[in-house]
Design a protein around this motif. Structure first.
Motif, PDB file in Angstrom:
ATOM      1  N   GLU A   3       0.684 -18.235  66.999  1.00  0.00           N
ATOM      2  CA  GLU A   3       0.712 -16.776  67.180  1.00  0.00           C
ATOM      3  C   GLU A   3      -0.639 -16.196  66.781  1.00  0.00           C
ATOM      4  N   THR A   4      -1.254 -15.457  67.676  1.00  0.00           N
ATOM      5  CA  THR A   4      -2.512 -14.784  67.406  1.00  0.00           C
ATOM      6  C   THR A   4      -2.266 -13.289  67.502  1.00  0.00           C
ATOM      7  N   PRO A   5      -2.417 -12.546  66.400  1.00  0.00           N
ATOM      8  CA  PRO A   5      -2.175 -11.104  66.441  1.00  0.00           C
ATOM      9  C   PRO A   5      -3.011 -10.430  67.524  1.00  0.00           C
ATOM     10  N   GLY A   6      -2.355  -9.580  68.312  1.00  0.00           N
ATOM     11  CA  GLY A   6      -3.035  -8.833  69.353  1.00  0.00           C
ATOM     12  C   GLY A   6      -3.287  -9.608  70.640  1.00  0.00           C
ATOM     13  N   HIS A  24      15.699  -5.113  81.676  1.00  0.00           N
ATOM     14  CA  HIS A  24      14.791  -5.949  80.896  1.00  0.00           C
ATOM     15  C   HIS A  24      13.781  -5.048  80.214  1.00  0.00           C
ATOM     16  N   ASP A  25      13.434  -5.382  78.998  1.00  0.00           N
ATOM     17  CA  ASP A  25      12.434  -4.661  78.221  1.00  0.00           C
ATOM     18  C   ASP A  25      11.087  -5.330  78.470  1.00  0.00           C
ATOM     19  N   LEU A  26      10.261  -4.710  79.297  1.00  0.00           N
ATOM     20  CA  LEU A  26       8.967  -5.299  79.638  1.00  0.00           C
ATOM     21  C   LEU A  26       7.871  -4.767  78.735  1.00  0.00           C
ATOM     22  N   ALA A  27       6.908  -5.628  78.487  1.00  0.00           N
ATOM     23  CA  ALA A  27       5.775  -5.249  77.653  1.00  0.00           C
ATOM     24  C   ALA A  27       4.464  -5.311  78.431  1.00  0.00           C
ATOM     25  N   GLY A  28       4.546  -5.253  79.744  1.00  0.00           N
ATOM     26  CA  GLY A  28       3.349  -5.288  80.580  1.00  0.00           C
ATOM     27  C   GLY A  28       3.731  -5.436  82.040  1.00  0.00           C
ATOM     28  N   GLY A  50       2.231  -3.216  71.843  1.00  0.00           N
ATOM     29  CA  GLY A  50       2.328  -1.767  71.824  1.00  0.00           C
ATOM     30  C   GLY A  50       2.707  -1.116  73.135  1.00  0.00           C
ATOM     31  N   TRP A  51       3.159  -1.880  74.112  1.00  0.00           N
ATOM     32  CA  TRP A  51       3.469  -1.321  75.429  1.00  0.00           C
ATOM     33  C   TRP A  51       4.808  -1.890  75.875  1.00  0.00           C
ATOM     34  N   THR A  52       5.871  -1.087  75.815  1.00  0.00           N
ATOM     35  CA  THR A  52       7.176  -1.575  76.264  1.00  0.00           C
ATOM     36  C   THR A  52       7.868  -0.507  77.098  1.00  0.00           C
ATOM     37  N   ARG A  53       8.738  -0.962  77.987  1.00  0.00           N
ATOM     38  CA  ARG A  53       9.553  -0.045  78.784  1.00  0.00           C
ATOM     39  C   ARG A  53      10.787  -0.796  79.258  1.00  0.00           C
ATOM     40  N   ASP A  54      11.909  -0.108  79.268  1.00  0.00           N
ATOM     41  CA  ASP A  54      13.130  -0.672  79.840  1.00  0.00           C
ATOM     42  C   ASP A  54      13.075  -0.451  81.343  1.00  0.00           C
TER      43      ASP A  54
END
Length: 110
Positions: A3-6, A24-28, A50-54
């Motif tokens: 895991e690499t932050p960011g 689905h909860d997408l992050a991009g 920092g970017w999510t949307r259902d």
């Protein structure tokens, strides 16, 4: 997996071919659509911090009627030796909260 932050990564999601909307909860953004099984359409999306949307997704066959509302076609897959053609649609059907929307998972293992 380290895991690499960011760090960005690509995650895989599944949408069954079942005439239902799946959340689905997408992050991009979606980067690819495919199918290895004629009963499931898969898609891959970037996972950005920092970017999510259902989002609601549903699979439609060629020639099947599409609902009214804001729809986005993300890709087409051909399965069963060319006998079936599925289209992955993201949308907001006429009702804001679809009564038949099934819950989705965050992402699935490859």
């Amino acid at each position: 997996m380290i895991e690499t932050p960011g760090a960005k990564r690509i995650l895989r999601y599944e949408v069954p071919v079942d005439d239902q909307w799946h959340v689905h909860d997408l992050a991009g953004p979606i980067v690819h659509v495919a199918a290895r099984d004629p009963r499931v359409v898969e898609f891959w999306a970037l996972d950005e911090d920092g970017w999510t949307r259902d989002s609601e997704f549903r699979v439609f066959g060629t020639g099947h009627p599409l609902p009214e509302g804001r729809l986005v076609h993300h890709g087409t897959v051909i399965v069963a030796d060319g006998r079936l053609v599925w289209h992955l649609i993201e949308g907001a059907p006429t009702s804001a909260a679809s009564p038949d929307a099934a819950s989705g998972s965050r992402a699935v293992a490859a």
